[in-house]
Design an enzyme around this catalytic site. Sequence first.
Site, PDB file in Angstrom:
ATOM      1  N   VAL A 208       4.265   0.873   2.012  1.00 45.40           N
ATOM      2  CA  VAL A 208       4.336  -0.352   2.809  1.00 45.40           C
ATOM      3  C   VAL A 208       4.636  -1.531   1.894  1.00 45.40           C
ATOM      4  O   VAL A 208       3.987  -1.712   0.856  1.00 45.40           O
ATOM      5  CB  VAL A 208       3.020  -0.597   3.570  1.00 45.40           C
ATOM      6  CG1 VAL A 208       3.128  -1.849   4.436  1.00 45.40           C
ATOM      7  CG2 VAL A 208       2.672   0.611   4.428  1.00 45.40           C
TER       8      VAL A 208
ATOM      9  N   GLY B 206       0.817  -1.207   0.000  1.00 43.73           N
ATOM     10  CA  GLY B 206       0.000   0.000   0.000  1.00 43.73           C
ATOM     11  C   GLY B 206       0.843   1.246   0.000  1.00 43.73           C
ATOM     12  O   GLY B 206       2.077   1.204   0.163  1.00 43.73           O
ATOM     13  N   GLN B 207       0.189   2.382  -0.185  1.00 39.86           N
ATOM     14  CA  GLN B 207       0.861   3.675  -0.256  1.00 39.86           C
ATOM     15  C   GLN B 207       0.077   4.672   0.579  1.00 39.86           C
ATOM     16  O   GLN B 207      -1.152   4.731   0.514  1.00 39.86           O
ATOM     17  CB  GLN B 207       0.923   4.167  -1.713  1.00 39.86           C
ATOM     18  CG  GLN B 207       1.533   5.532  -1.899  1.00 39.86           C
ATOM     19  CD  GLN B 207       2.997   5.465  -2.268  1.00 39.86           C
ATOM     20  OE1 GLN B 207       3.421   4.549  -2.952  1.00 39.86           O
ATOM     21  NE2 GLN B 207       3.770   6.424  -1.819  1.00 39.86           N
ATOM     22  N   GLY B 208       0.785   5.468   1.381  1.00 35.88           N
ATOM     23  CA  GLY B 208       0.142   6.500   2.186  1.00 35.88           C
ATOM     24  C   GLY B 208       0.840   7.823   2.009  1.00 35.88           C
ATOM     25  O   GLY B 208       1.792   7.960   1.226  1.00 35.88           O
TER      26      GLY B 208
ATOM     27  N   LYS C 257       7.160  -0.367   6.495  1.00 28.93           N
ATOM     28  CA  LYS C 257       6.727   0.953   6.029  1.00 28.93           C
ATOM     29  C   LYS C 257       7.954   1.827   5.835  1.00 28.93           C
ATOM     30  O   LYS C 257       8.606   2.232   6.794  1.00 28.93           O
ATOM     31  CB  LYS C 257       5.775   1.581   7.052  1.00 28.93           C
ATOM     32  CG  LYS C 257       5.241   2.949   6.639  1.00 28.93           C
ATOM     33  CD  LYS C 257       4.301   3.484   7.710  1.00 28.93           C
ATOM     34  CE  LYS C 257       3.730   4.840   7.334  1.00 28.93           C
ATOM     35  NZ  LYS C 257       2.844   5.374   8.392  1.00 28.93           N
TER      36      LYS C 257
ATOM     37  N   ASP D  39      -5.896   9.682  14.960  1.00 31.58           N
ATOM     38  CA  ASP D  39      -6.159   9.287  13.567  1.00 31.58           C
ATOM     39  C   ASP D  39      -6.873   7.942  13.521  1.00 31.58           C
ATOM     40  O   ASP D  39      -6.520   7.049  12.742  1.00 31.58           O
ATOM     41  CB  ASP D  39      -4.850   9.226  12.772  1.00 31.58           C
ATOM     42  CG  ASP D  39      -5.085   9.359  11.266  1.00 31.58           C
ATOM     43  OD1 ASP D  39      -6.187   9.796  10.871  1.00 31.58           O
ATOM     44  OD2 ASP D  39      -4.181   9.025  10.487  1.00 31.58           O
TER      45      ASP D  39
ATOM     46  N   GLY E  65       4.485   7.371   3.508  1.00 34.70           N
ATOM     47  CA  GLY E  65       5.390   6.313   3.112  1.00 34.70           C
ATOM     48  C   GLY E  65       4.695   5.197   2.354  1.00 34.70           C
ATOM     49  O   GLY E  65       3.480   5.216   2.135  1.00 34.70           O
TER      50      GLY E  65
END
Length: 612
Positions: A313, A306-308, A327, A424, A311
């Site tokens: 993962v 995944g992408q946030g 991450k 969050d 960063g």
Amino acid sequence: MQQTLISFFCFVFLVFSSKVLCENQNTCRELKCRKHGPAIRFPFSLKGSHPENCGYPGFLVSCNEKRETILELPIPVKFAIKTIDYENQYIQLYDPENCLLVKLLKVYNMPISPFNYSEYQMTNITLFNCSSAERQLANNKVPCFEGPAGYQIYSLDSEEEEEEDTSLIPLLSCTKMYDYSSVPYSSYKPANLHVEWSEPSCKRCEAQGNKCGLKKNGTESTEIECLYRKGGSQKKLLVATGASLGSFVLVLLVAAVYHVYSSDRKEKENQLKIEVFLEDYRALKPSRYSYADIKRITNQFKEKLGQGAYGTVFKGELSAECFVAVKVLNSTKGNGEEFVNEVGTMGHIHHVNVVRLVGFCADGFRRALVYDFLPNGSLQDFLSSAGNNNSFLGWGKLQDISLGIAKGIEYLHQGCNQQILHFDIKPHNVLLDHNFNPKISDFGLAKLCSKDQSIVSMTTARGTMGYIAPEVFSRNFGNVSYKSDVYSYGMVLLEIVGGRRNFGSTTENTNEVYYPEWIYNLLEEKVDLPINVREEGDAKIAKRLAIVGLWCIQWHPADRPSMQRVVQMLEGGENLTMPQNPFASQGPAGTNTSAPSRNLNLQLEVIPELEQ
């Protein structure tokens, strides 16, 4: 005047250009621990003396109290460097305490990445204990080995042991202890230990009399280049070219170089801050990995999960049965605060409903976090509306997940020495293990404060739109406290009940009914919720989750329950009462006559955030 300005910019441009071109010469100069010690230069860097970008990941050395050059390997023993052959890419190691074999056996079969033991030195050895010193075996004596009282330990190459040699007859009075295969040790040269490296490959560059260095084309790049010596004619050409560019281009170049310079300085300050934090955090920190370890664990970042915003993962593997999620943080985001928050906060947490931090990487400007791998992804992937059966988990499982999240947040608020505010909470940050047990993750925005403090001061709003409590935006609604996490949790519960509906504070259709308010109206009018009912009791579960969610999103923090009370509401069998309408006033307290005015600041003193 214009000509003077152009000349000034030319001068500044040349100064900064000279700094960039000579950077490796000035800041990455060759160093030694002592006068006759090995020269330290790329790919090696000297800890505390070279900037991080002077060396290749994993090639860190240090100087001990005796000014010996020590190779910093990720193993529990240290070896000193005798010589470094840069052209042939090998180093000769020794043990300052003359206990080489004993230390080698302590790290037997441990990887020494990015180095490899020399093939010619690998041998199979056998250890013997003898009741008395044998003159014929004097060269095979193993120093520092703690054998039985009155015994001496000897080592012998296994191949020699099998040969019929009369000089080895004394072994007949000795007892065999252990056999070891592929040990980089020779009984005839007990002080020698050679290790080699293949990456980075600088053999051709070194053979030409030049030096290698890291390319400056990216903050996370490990590409290398051959740094050629600059001649006088090239400098003259640079001056002539710079003078012909004109004032506008020169201004742009100066600004760009200054930006690189200031960014590099800021990054070094961030690195120093992180290193100071990790030094103070030594007693609690999990395993620390080098960037080379991170690449090995993720198989060169092969599988992206995944992408946030902060960063990317990747899936990693510590062993054949131990998988992790790595991450890799963006170095361009923030100033390292998220990394310090995550590592500092996670070290205080040990709970079944909070994800476990396995380790971290703080290798120069490269930073990463290593977590347990949870195969079922995030709760966000399983939220489904009434008409979607593809990924629906069932109301019994959703109730268990909701309760698990609540217990995790309750632990953060009351179960640690310091109160942890997450800031969050959202479905994307709730991960599910193989049994769909929830685990709260992503503590990059978390804050620590004492349990006896009820309010935390904040300079800017933090969190994800749609889950942020109103007081985080404006203190007119109340003070920021643990009740802000309660609000976010309430929005998660309502999203679980309603599936993937857009009930955030913004929507493209301004006439669309605010979803939580719609849920409240249905419950007030005693109308069944439009949910996916499969088993008897599903409707009661959904109604309970909805009512608890509405209690949690009350507009004023004082009206929201604590997470301890939320857990009791979810576990209890009693009928829950409906809360007051949280949507009667959506402005600051006291602006609507339909909602009673409350002074939420009485007996609550604003406190500063704790340094992390």
